[in-house]
Design a protein around this motif. Sequence first.
Motif, PDB file in Angstrom:
ATOM      1  N   CYS A 174      24.220   9.977 -20.215  1.00 50.21           N
ATOM      2  CA  CYS A 174      23.900   9.327 -21.488  1.00 50.21           C
ATOM      3  C   CYS A 174      22.708  10.053 -22.099  1.00 50.21           C
ATOM      4  O   CYS A 174      21.628  10.106 -21.495  1.00 50.21           O
ATOM      5  N   THR A 284      29.053   7.302 -29.579  1.00 52.36           N
ATOM      6  CA  THR A 284      28.984   5.851 -29.714  1.00 52.36           C
ATOM      7  C   THR A 284      29.394   5.455 -31.131  1.00 52.36           C
ATOM      8  O   THR A 284      29.274   6.264 -32.066  1.00 52.36           O
ATOM      9  N   ASN A 292      24.706   2.755 -25.435  1.00 54.46           N
ATOM     10  CA  ASN A 292      24.250   3.953 -24.725  1.00 54.46           C
ATOM     11  C   ASN A 292      23.213   3.539 -23.684  1.00 54.46           C
ATOM     12  O   ASN A 292      22.118   3.086 -24.023  1.00 54.46           O
TER      13      ASN A 292
END
Length: 360
Positions: A174, A284, A292
């Motif tokens: 991430c 996203t 996230n």
Amino acid sequence: MGRRAIALNLNEDELATLESWVRGRKTPAAEKLRAQIVLACAQGESGERISARLSVSEQTISKWRRRFAQYRIAGLSDAPRPGQPRKIGDARIEEVIRKTLHETPQNSTHWSTTLMAKATGLYPTAISRIWRAFGLKPHLQDTFKLSTDPHFVAKVRDIVGLYLAPPERALVLCVDEKSQIQALNRTQPGLPLTFGKPATRTHDYKRHGTTSLFAALDVATGKVISQLQRRHRSAEFLRFLDTIEANTPRDQDIHLIMDNYGTHKTQAVRAWFAKHPRYYLHFTPTSASWINLVERFFALISERHIKRGAHTSVKDLEASIAHYMETYNRDPKPFVWTKSADAILGSIERLATKINSDAN
């Protein structure tokens, strides 16, 4: 020789009532115990045996035996408590709740205890007690933002799928940047924490510049690849991609979860990914940074390290953050995602339905 116990004889209605109390799932525990005591006494069981079986004192058994003998079933309920009777009736309480939920005061956006007291003729302390009892907090307001991304559902399912069922022999990272971290120093020294008093710091401060923290959170291990840079343009993001490349096994595919920030989609960045085909991008939805997981890490470092820090220069701030990152990565803990995509989409659907119904 002790005083002889009062004999209890039950009629059919009393027996049926007491037995229903004992069997009932919703019978208050205190009344169920009293019913058991009276039934045992009526069956001739001794106070000593009742005491041992029900774990109550013999004085308690005598008390409820006498109460039943004198008042019958009605005697097993609690007597009214001492003190003044309630002065505010149900209708007045209902009026306060109705106004709080469905009306707004004149010349104000929300109710205060003073305004509600004036509108209802009650004291502000009474309003506070009513609101507290029903969990009403008209002075507070939460914020939200619904994503308008046309591919919202697909993106949520894609990213949550990576969290809950990550691909084998691949890394899920991430990625994001925490930009404009300020190097702040207080104008005067604060006082330390002591007994009965919190630590203090001055309200005003001096700014000494900013830095940005680029981070890639490994979903499986919680370890964070990081880099501090003074700016957060496409050029700095490319340098961070090189850092990720240098700190990950070359024989593994990498799935990057990141937002739609402009520096993540420039021509130079796209060319970098074209030269590194082992990277798979997962963006996203717009206005949905909460999905996230690296944002959870940013919240952690902000609360535990940055928020109360005092730094005399950007260099001092960067050294402090670098030390935190080194310490954090010695014993990282993964952030565990638990909510399924269906649960998330269901929650958003209910919120959207409520908003539309309120608007209509």
